[in-house]
Design a protein around this motif. Structure first.
Motif, PDB file in Angstrom:
ATOM      1  N   LEU A   1       0.844  -1.206   0.000  1.00  0.00           N
ATOM      2  CA  LEU A   1       0.000   0.000   0.000  1.00  0.00           C
ATOM      3  C   LEU A   1       0.877   1.253   0.000  1.00  0.00           C
ATOM      4  CD1 LEU A   1      -2.681  -1.085   2.631  1.00  0.00           C
ATOM      5  CD2 LEU A   1      -2.889  -1.118   0.140  1.00  0.00           C
ATOM      6  N   ILE A   2       0.386   2.269  -0.699  1.00  0.00           N
ATOM      7  CA  ILE A   2       1.125   3.538  -0.808  1.00  0.00           C
ATOM      8  C   ILE A   2       0.240   4.654  -0.269  1.00  0.00           C
ATOM      9  CG2 ILE A   2       2.501   4.987  -2.349  1.00  0.00           C
ATOM     10  CD1 ILE A   2       1.812   2.525  -4.429  1.00  0.00           C
ATOM     11  N   TYR A   3       0.813   5.431   0.642  1.00  0.00           N
ATOM     12  CA  TYR A   3       0.080   6.531   1.280  1.00  0.00           C
ATOM     13  C   TYR A   3       0.715   7.859   0.867  1.00  0.00           C
ATOM     14  CZ  TYR A   3      -1.743   2.844   4.327  1.00  0.00           C
ATOM     15  OH  TYR A   3      -2.352   1.703   4.816  1.00  0.00           O
ATOM     16  N   VAL A   4      -0.097   8.748   0.333  1.00  0.00           N
ATOM     17  CA  VAL A   4       0.364  10.099  -0.018  1.00  0.00           C
ATOM     18  C   VAL A   4      -0.132  11.027   1.087  1.00  0.00           C
ATOM     19  CG1 VAL A   4       0.195  11.987  -1.682  1.00  0.00           C
ATOM     20  CG2 VAL A   4       0.401   9.620  -2.489  1.00  0.00           C
ATOM     21  N   CYS A   5       0.808  11.673   1.784  1.00  0.00           N
ATOM     22  CA  CYS A   5       0.470  12.430   3.002  1.00  0.00           C
ATOM     23  C   CYS A   5       1.002  13.865   2.916  1.00  0.00           C
ATOM     24  CB  CYS A   5       1.078  11.758   4.231  1.00  0.00           C
ATOM     25  SG  CYS A   5       0.886   9.961   4.275  1.00  0.00           S
ATOM     26  N   ILE A   6       0.384  14.736   3.708  1.00  0.00           N
ATOM     27  CA  ILE A   6       0.909  16.087   3.932  1.00  0.00           C
ATOM     28  C   ILE A   6       0.934  16.303   5.438  1.00  0.00           C
ATOM     29  CG2 ILE A   6       0.538  18.572   3.631  1.00  0.00           C
ATOM     30  CD1 ILE A   6      -0.828  17.948   0.962  1.00  0.00           C
ATOM     31  N   GLU A   7       2.139  16.505   5.983  1.00  0.00           N
ATOM     32  CA  GLU A   7       2.325  16.659   7.437  1.00  0.00           C
ATOM     33  C   GLU A   7       1.652  15.508   8.185  1.00  0.00           C
ATOM     34  OE1 GLU A   7       4.070  18.957   9.228  1.00  0.00           O
ATOM     35  OE2 GLU A   7       4.800  20.009   7.475  1.00  0.00           O
ATOM     36  N   GLY A   8       1.785  14.294   7.655  1.00  0.00           N
ATOM     37  CA  GLY A   8       1.277  13.110   8.348  1.00  0.00           C
ATOM     38  C   GLY A   8      -0.181  12.791   8.103  1.00  0.00           C
ATOM     39  N   ALA A   9      -0.947  13.704   7.505  1.00  0.00           N
ATOM     40  CA  ALA A   9      -2.357  13.438   7.171  1.00  0.00           C
ATOM     41  C   ALA A   9      -2.405  12.840   5.764  1.00  0.00           C
ATOM     42  CB  ALA A   9      -3.158  14.734   7.219  1.00  0.00           C
ATOM     43  N   CYS A  10      -2.926  11.614   5.661  1.00  0.00           N
ATOM     44  CA  CYS A  10      -2.768  10.850   4.413  1.00  0.00           C
ATOM     45  C   CYS A  10      -4.091  10.653   3.675  1.00  0.00           C
ATOM     46  CB  CYS A  10      -2.165   9.485   4.720  1.00  0.00           C
ATOM     47  SG  CYS A  10      -0.601   9.592   5.625  1.00  0.00           S
ATOM     48  N   LYS A  11      -3.994  10.589   2.368  1.00  0.00           N
ATOM     49  CA  LYS A  11      -5.129  10.198   1.531  1.00  0.00           C
ATOM     50  C   LYS A  11      -5.352   8.698   1.686  1.00  0.00           C
ATOM     51  CE  LYS A  11      -3.982  13.647  -2.045  1.00  0.00           C
ATOM     52  NZ  LYS A  11      -5.135  14.332  -2.605  1.00  0.00           N
ATOM     53  N   LEU A  12      -6.439   8.205   1.107  1.00  0.00           N
ATOM     54  CA  LEU A  12      -6.679   6.764   1.132  1.00  0.00           C
ATOM     55  C   LEU A  12      -5.548   6.052   0.404  1.00  0.00           C
ATOM     56  CD1 LEU A  12     -10.512   6.652   0.376  1.00  0.00           C
ATOM     57  CD2 LEU A  12      -9.398   5.986   2.518  1.00  0.00           C
ATOM     58  N   PRO A  13      -5.115   4.890   0.916  1.00  0.00           N
ATOM     59  CA  PRO A  13      -3.990   4.203   0.276  1.00  0.00           C
ATOM     60  C   PRO A  13      -4.340   3.698  -1.118  1.00  0.00           C
ATOM     61  CG  PRO A  13      -4.988   2.795   1.951  1.00  0.00           C
ATOM     62  CD  PRO A  13      -5.638   4.138   2.073  1.00  0.00           C
ATOM     63  N   VAL A  14      -3.304   3.637  -1.971  1.00  0.00           N
ATOM     64  CA  VAL A  14      -3.454   3.086  -3.327  1.00  0.00           C
ATOM     65  C   VAL A  14      -2.391   2.004  -3.511  1.00  0.00           C
ATOM     66  CG1 VAL A  14      -4.504   5.158  -4.333  1.00  0.00           C
ATOM     67  CG2 VAL A  14      -2.000   4.940  -4.279  1.00  0.00           C
ATOM     68  N   LYS A  15      -2.474   1.294  -4.674  1.00  0.00           N
ATOM     69  CA  LYS A  15      -1.615   0.125  -4.833  1.00  0.00           C
ATOM     70  C   LYS A  15      -0.624   0.236  -5.986  1.00  0.00           C
ATOM     71  CE  LYS A  15      -5.078  -2.959  -2.868  1.00  0.00           C
ATOM     72  NZ  LYS A  15      -5.946  -4.137  -3.078  1.00  0.00           N
ATOM     73  N   SER A  16      -0.636   1.347  -6.732  1.00  0.00           N
ATOM     74  CA  SER A  16       0.290   1.460  -7.870  1.00  0.00           C
ATOM     75  C   SER A  16       0.871   2.860  -7.954  1.00  0.00           C
ATOM     76  CB  SER A  16      -0.434   1.131  -9.181  1.00  0.00           C
ATOM     77  OG  SER A  16      -1.335   2.178  -9.502  1.00  0.00           O
ATOM     78  N   SER A  17       2.034   2.950  -8.577  1.00  0.00           N
ATOM     79  CA  SER A  17       2.659   4.265  -8.747  1.00  0.00           C
ATOM     80  C   SER A  17       1.795   5.161  -9.638  1.00  0.00           C
ATOM     81  CB  SER A  17       4.067   4.110  -9.334  1.00  0.00           C
ATOM     82  OG  SER A  17       4.052   3.306 -10.478  1.00  0.00           O
ATOM     83  N   LYS A  18       1.118   4.563 -10.602  1.00  0.00           N
ATOM     84  CA  LYS A  18       0.237   5.339 -11.489  1.00  0.00           C
ATOM     85  C   LYS A  18      -0.839   6.068 -10.675  1.00  0.00           C
ATOM     86  CE  LYS A  18      -2.476   4.762 -15.715  1.00  0.00           C
ATOM     87  NZ  LYS A  18      -3.138   3.792 -16.600  1.00  0.00           N
ATOM     88  N   GLU A  19      -1.423   5.364  -9.697  1.00  0.00           N
ATOM     89  CA  GLU A  19      -2.448   5.986  -8.848  1.00  0.00           C
ATOM     90  C   GLU A  19      -1.837   7.088  -7.972  1.00  0.00           C
ATOM     91  OE1 GLU A  19      -5.565   2.701  -7.433  1.00  0.00           O
ATOM     92  OE2 GLU A  19      -3.517   1.898  -7.538  1.00  0.00           O
ATOM     93  N   VAL A  20      -0.587   6.875  -7.544  1.00  0.00           N
ATOM     94  CA  VAL A  20       0.109   7.907  -6.754  1.00  0.00           C
ATOM     95  C   VAL A  20       0.246   9.181  -7.580  1.00  0.00           C
ATOM     96  CG1 VAL A  20       2.329   8.575  -5.720  1.00  0.00           C
ATOM     97  CG2 VAL A  20       1.366   6.317  -5.263  1.00  0.00           C
ATOM     98  N   PHE A  21       0.696   9.038  -8.840  1.00  0.00           N
ATOM     99  CA  PHE A  21       0.888  10.223  -9.691  1.00  0.00           C
ATOM    100  C   PHE A  21      -0.446  10.950  -9.894  1.00  0.00           C
ATOM    101  CE2 PHE A  21       4.466   7.478 -11.559  1.00  0.00           C
ATOM    102  CZ  PHE A  21       5.381   7.952 -10.629  1.00  0.00           C
ATOM    103  N   GLN A  22      -1.534  10.187  -9.978  1.00  0.00           N
ATOM    104  CA  GLN A  22      -2.859  10.800 -10.125  1.00  0.00           C
ATOM    105  C   GLN A  22      -3.231  11.580  -8.869  1.00  0.00           C
ATOM    106  OE1 GLN A  22      -4.623  10.870 -13.094  1.00  0.00           O
ATOM    107  NE2 GLN A  22      -5.728  12.429 -11.922  1.00  0.00           N
ATOM    108  N   GLN A  23      -2.961  10.983  -7.696  1.00  0.00           N
ATOM    109  CA  GLN A  23      -3.254  11.687  -6.434  1.00  0.00           C
ATOM    110  C   GLN A  23      -2.427  12.969  -6.309  1.00  0.00           C
ATOM    111  OE1 GLN A  23      -2.755   9.031  -3.057  1.00  0.00           O
ATOM    112  NE2 GLN A  23      -4.885   8.335  -3.199  1.00  0.00           N
ATOM    113  N   LEU A  24      -1.157  12.912  -6.730  1.00  0.00           N
ATOM    114  CA  LEU A  24      -0.306  14.109  -6.656  1.00  0.00           C
ATOM    115  C   LEU A  24      -0.825  15.197  -7.583  1.00  0.00           C
ATOM    116  CD1 LEU A  24       3.229  12.418  -6.577  1.00  0.00           C
ATOM    117  CD2 LEU A  24       2.049  13.512  -4.670  1.00  0.00           C
ATOM    118  N   LYS A  25      -1.335  14.790  -8.738  1.00  0.00           N
ATOM    119  CA  LYS A  25      -1.892  15.744  -9.694  1.00  0.00           C
ATOM    120  C   LYS A  25      -3.163  16.384  -9.137  1.00  0.00           C
ATOM    121  CE  LYS A  25      -1.147  14.424 -14.052  1.00  0.00           C
ATOM    122  NZ  LYS A  25      -1.408  13.730 -15.342  1.00  0.00           N
ATOM    123  N   ASP A  26      -3.982  15.554  -8.476  1.00  0.00           N
ATOM    124  CA  ASP A  26      -5.242  16.059  -7.905  1.00  0.00           C
ATOM    125  C   ASP A  26      -4.987  17.014  -6.751  1.00  0.00           C
ATOM    126  OD1 ASP A  26      -6.456  14.435  -9.705  1.00  0.00           O
ATOM    127  OD2 ASP A  26      -6.920  12.836  -8.281  1.00  0.00           O
TER     128      ASP A  26
END
Length: 677
Positions: free
Chosen positions: A652-677
């Protein structure tokens, strides 16, 4: 070989100091005992500062310091101290400030005459023999006859040296805004050379931190600036400042087109430029940038790597020409007839590619190889396929390298400096991260282990230098700053917590021994070192970024991983202390400017937990994401970001800001989408 003279420098390890060990001048190295003796004997000091790859240092040594008449005047009237500025940047900074206050300019060799207590009252750079003798005689006489006046001048100058280094704390002000930053960059951009890259002036210096900030800024805020970054990096790679035959960059170009370099090659330039070109490749996928990284690392490994994994400091600008004379650039230049003879049928294509014409001519019939067109343009011009063109040029360069190896090589400065190794470590980590070549990670790990085993002490302090198994100078802030940065980045590509722990321990040691509690800035020297006439605080980003700006970035990033410590507050206070200078000179503070972007734009912690953490970490890390930091582990990790995140049978991959994280995703592609959003 027997020598007529041998002085105290024979006991040193610095190649620059050893070059002077058989001068008739009674040179001594900088140390407290020598300064104490000067005061006991009431003798003036000559403090002469240089470095091994410095052309004019060699000239002055030959004209003055090898001369017996000069030596007698120096030995009779002065205590003579020789300093390698690369070993002792703390001393160099102070006396460089002194000469700039006295004369408005500086450089090396830097020659200072000072009172027995080290306070300077006269300075000059290169001085020919006749003027040197006259100056020393006049200064001796002046001190004998008008001592009070000389001491008063030296005291006033020392006050000035301290005054220009004072920090006015500004910790109640708001952080420099993006609107202010936009105006500062617009003002700075007026000096851009948008045709040949760099700045509208000669000589042209490579300023990696300037262009790395603009790469970040163009990615995060203003995409229009990327064109200027591309022009600069392309023209540098085309220029004679880049060694097309053997790889690696020289120090700077004396002209506006990056053509004729000042031929010495420094580890610190090449380490930083490898980082810069690797990041630019990640952003653009421009193969030219990838080739520059590859050729530069090849050069560093071939010419500057110690068998233990450390990296040497530099190659000299001068080497012996065919007549046995020391000549700047002799190793690197070519005559047209010579090229015709070596390259034979491929010479006409090589001539077009590397400008064996008026554009590439330097002096005395010598050519410095320089490009002016892309492969695609030349392919069309010469009616030859791009692949065939590249093959021909690679074969030609290989023949030239073989021929060049028969020449007398430039002298090597084989001392190992911690801060420059930190910069090279960083360059290797970035090259692995963005190019994916396992060899670069192996080199980075080998270098990191060398630092760990040879430069680090059990109490987390560092040494500055290493040669022949010996380290004898305590490290300066720049050593801690660059190694912390290197270890922190090494952690992000290996996820080995050892490197993160080293980075944190070195940071905590720096806070304890270098911190000025009143200004919240770091001194350049430790509280465990002998005090000089000033304890410097370095804030301006030069060819190497200021130790305080590197440290502030380290603090900000470690704050993201250890949010309960005061690292973030300290980074912010440091930024507030220097930001009033950004309007005046943005280009002199570009490493600091990253912090403005970190503060105002989202900065992401990306945590990867599960069996595939390394593979996914590598995929995410290969993208240029300057406002982020990566952490990862196979299961639960010790960092807060890696706690309670493990889920068996999935990564699982968690994208966070100051420890507050979005829902976990399972691929780098989804991470890049979350960063874009």
């Amino acid at each position: 070989m027997t020598h007529k003279y041998t002085n105290d420098l024979i006991h040193e390890t610095s190649p620059y100091l050893l070059q002077h060990a058989h001068n008739p001048v009674n040179w001594e190295a900088w140390n407290p005992e020598v300064l104490e003796r000067a005061q006991k004997e009431d003798k003036l000091l000559i403090i002469s500062i240089g470095y091994a790859a410095c052309h004019w240092c060699h000239v002055m040594e030959h004209e003055c310091f090898e001369d017996e008449e000069v030596a007698q005047i120096m030995n009779d009237n002065f205590i003579n101290i020789k300093i390698d500025r690369e070993e002792r940047p703390d001393v160099d900074q102070i006396y460089m400030d002194a000469i700039q206050l006295m004369s408005g300019h500086g450089g090396w060799p830097l020659n200072i005459v000072a009172l027995p207590n080290g306070k300077p009252f006269w300075g000059a750079t290169y001085v020919p023999k006749g003027n040197w003798i006259k100056s020393l005689e006049q200064l001796s006489e002046l001190y004998a006859k008008e001592r009070t006046r000389v001491e008063e001048y030296a005291n006033n100058l020392s006050q000035g040296i301290n005054a220009i280094n004072l920090i006015e704390t500004q910790q109640n002000t708001s952080i420099y805004s993006l609107e202010q930053l936009d105006l500062a960059v617009k003002k700075w951009s007026q000096s851009f050379d948008t045709y040949l890259g760099g700045y509208k002036r000669a000589p042209k210096f490579m300023m990696p931190n300037n262009w790395e900030f603009l790469l970040h800024y163009s990615t995060a805020v203003n995409p229009d600036l990327m064109e200027y970054v591309d022009i600069t990096l392309t023209r540098m790679a085309y220029g004679g400042i880049f060694d097309h035959v053997g790889g690696g960059f020289s120090r700077y170009a004396v002209d506006t087109k990056w053509h004729v370099p000042h031929f010495e090659k420094m580890l610190y330039d090449n380490g930083q430029l490898v980082s810069l070109y690797a990041k630019a490749y990640a952003k653009t996928q421009n193969n030219l940038y990838k080739e520059v990284v590859e050729k530069t690392i090849d050069f560093v490994v071939e010419e500057l790597k110690d068998e233990n994994g450390g990296f040497y400091s530099s190659l000299d600008a001068d080497s012996l020409d065919e007549n046995g004379h020391l000549e700047e650039g002799a190793y690197y230049v070519w005559k047209e007839e010579e090229l015709k003879e070596i390259l034979k049928a491929d010479f006409p294509v090589f001539k077009e590619y590397y400008s064996i014409n008026s554009y590439g001519l330097w002096e005395d019939g010598n050519y410095v190889l320089i490009r002016d067109k892309s492969d695609a343009e030349l392919s069309q011009l010469l009616s030859i396929g791009t692949d065939e063109l590249k093959n021909k040029m690679e074969n030609s360069l290989s023949l030239l390298k073989e021929e060049r190896s028969k020449r007398e090589k430039p002298r090597l400065d084989d001392k190992i400096l911690t801060s420059w190794n930190g910069l090279m470590l960083n360059g290797l980590v970035d090259s692995y991260r963005y190019l994916g070549n396992q060899q670069y990670l192996d080199l980075a790990l080998e270098n990191a282990r060398f630092i760990e085993e040879n430069m680090m002490n059990p109490d987390h302090s560092l040494f500055r230098n290493h040669k022949n198994g010996k380290s004898n100078i305590n490290a300066f802030l720049e050593d801690y700053a660059t190694v912390i940065e290197g270890f922190l980045n090494l952690y992000q590509v290996t996820f080995e917590e050892k490197w993160l722990n080293h980075a944190k321990n070195l940071l905590d040691y720096s806070k304890e021994h270098f911190m000025d509690e009143s200004s919240k800035m770091f001194y350049f020297t430790s509280d465990e070192d002998q005090s000089l006439i000033r304890r410097s605080i370095e804030t301006g980003d030069n060819v190497i970024s200021a130790s305080n700006s590197i440290m502030a970035k380290n603090l900000l990033k470690l704050h993201k991983l250890f949010p309960n410590l005061e690292y973030g507050d300290l980074a912010r206070a440091m930024l507030q202390n220097v930001q009033s200078d950004f309007d005046r000179s943005a280009q002199g503070y570009t490493n600091w400017l990253h912090l403005v972007l970190y503060e105002h734009l989202n900065f992401h912690e990306i945590a990867i937990v599960g069996e595939n953490y390394k593979k996914i970490g590598s995929e995410i890390g290969s993208k240029y994401l300057p406002n982020s930091i990566l952490v990862g582990s196979a299961k639960e990790g010790s960092l807060d970001l890696l706690q309670n995140r493990y889920n068996e049978d999935e990564t699982l991959i968690y994208v966070c800001i100051e420890g507050a994280c979005k829902l976990p995703v399972k691929s780098s592609k989804e991470v890049f989408q979350q960063l874009k959003d």
